[in-house]
Design a protein around this motif. Structure first.
Motif, PDB file in Angstrom:
ATOM      1  N   GLU A  82       0.828  -1.205   0.000  1.00  0.00           N
ATOM      2  CA  GLU A  82       0.000   0.000   0.000  1.00  0.00           C
ATOM      3  C   GLU A  82       0.865   1.259   0.000  1.00  0.00           C
ATOM      4  N   PHE A  83       1.933   1.231   0.784  1.00  0.00           N
ATOM      5  CA  PHE A  83       2.844   2.370   0.849  1.00  0.00           C
ATOM      6  C   PHE A  83       3.429   2.656  -0.533  1.00  0.00           C
ATOM      7  N   LYS A  84       3.896   1.617  -1.201  1.00  0.00           N
ATOM      8  CA  LYS A  84       4.495   1.773  -2.525  1.00  0.00           C
ATOM      9  C   LYS A  84       3.463   2.306  -3.526  1.00  0.00           C
ATOM     10  N   GLN A  85       2.234   1.827  -3.457  1.00  0.00           N
ATOM     11  CA  GLN A  85       1.184   2.294  -4.370  1.00  0.00           C
ATOM     12  C   GLN A  85       0.831   3.757  -4.124  1.00  0.00           C
ATOM     13  N   GLN A  86       0.682   4.141  -2.865  1.00  0.00           N
ATOM     14  CA  GLN A  86       0.373   5.532  -2.537  1.00  0.00           C
ATOM     15  C   GLN A  86       1.511   6.455  -2.964  1.00  0.00           C
ATOM     16  N   LEU A  87       2.720   6.015  -2.715  1.00  0.00           N
ATOM     17  CA  LEU A  87       3.882   6.804  -3.087  1.00  0.00           C
ATOM     18  C   LEU A  87       3.977   6.943  -4.608  1.00  0.00           C
ATOM     19  N   ALA A  88       3.701   5.869  -5.330  1.00  0.00           N
ATOM     20  CA  ALA A  88       3.745   5.897  -6.797  1.00  0.00           C
ATOM     21  C   ALA A  88       2.697   6.865  -7.350  1.00  0.00           C
ATOM     22  N   GLN A  89       1.515   6.890  -6.749  1.00  0.00           N
ATOM     23  CA  GLN A  89       0.471   7.801  -7.217  1.00  0.00           C
ATOM     24  C   GLN A  89       0.889   9.256  -7.026  1.00  0.00           C
ATOM     25  N   ARG A  90       1.439   9.577  -5.861  1.00  0.00           N
ATOM     26  CA  ARG A  90       1.853  10.955  -5.589  1.00  0.00           C
ATOM     27  C   ARG A  90       3.074  11.339  -6.450  1.00  0.00           C
ATOM     28  N   TYR A  91       3.979  10.394  -6.674  1.00  0.00           N
ATOM     29  CA  TYR A  91       5.140  10.621  -7.534  1.00  0.00           C
ATOM     30  C   TYR A  91       4.664  10.946  -8.954  1.00  0.00           C
TER      31      TYR A  91
END
Length: 125
Positions: A82-91
């Motif tokens: 989930e952390f990686k997905q949220q970070l990817a969206q904001r990136y």
């Protein structure tokens, strides 16, 4: 058993990564830093965040892209996927806005519905 795990990403631009981390509520540290595992193993990182009441999460650039490194057994309240997905969206958000603004577009409206970000941009020319 605790150990430091690596999650590969496609994050190549440091500034977008830092902006994405700030969007998620973290205060990233930069420099020659380390993170440690529950058993004390240390790993060098370039960026580090400290979730509340938890072991740190780090980022280091390997072969042109940042990887996420952490001992997930000691990281509380953060799930790796989930952390990686949220970070990817904001990136992606910051990268897209930057690229579009460089092409002369101006943000007119932004909405966030059910986890999807919609941007309305306009270019006057």
């Amino acid at each position: 058993m605790s150990h430091i795990s690596r999650l590969k990403t496609r994050f190549v631009e440091k500034r977008y990564l830092l902006e994405a981390l700030r969007d998620l509520g973290y205060e990233p540290e930069e420099g020659d830093l380390e993170i440690h595992s529950v058993r004390g193993k240390r790993t060098a990182v370039e960026i580090r965040i400290q979730p509340p009441l938890s072991y740190p999460i780090g980022f280091r650039k390997v072969k042109g892209a940042y990887e996420i490194v952490a001992d997930w057994f000691g990281v509380m309240g953060v799930r790796p996927r989930e952390f990686k997905q949220q970070l990817a969206q904001r990136y992606a958000y910051h990268a897209a806005r930057d690229q579009l603004e460089a092409q002369g577009f101006t943000l007119v409206e932004e909405t966030n519905e059910a986890g999807q970000i919609h941007l309305l941009l306009r270019r006057i020319g």
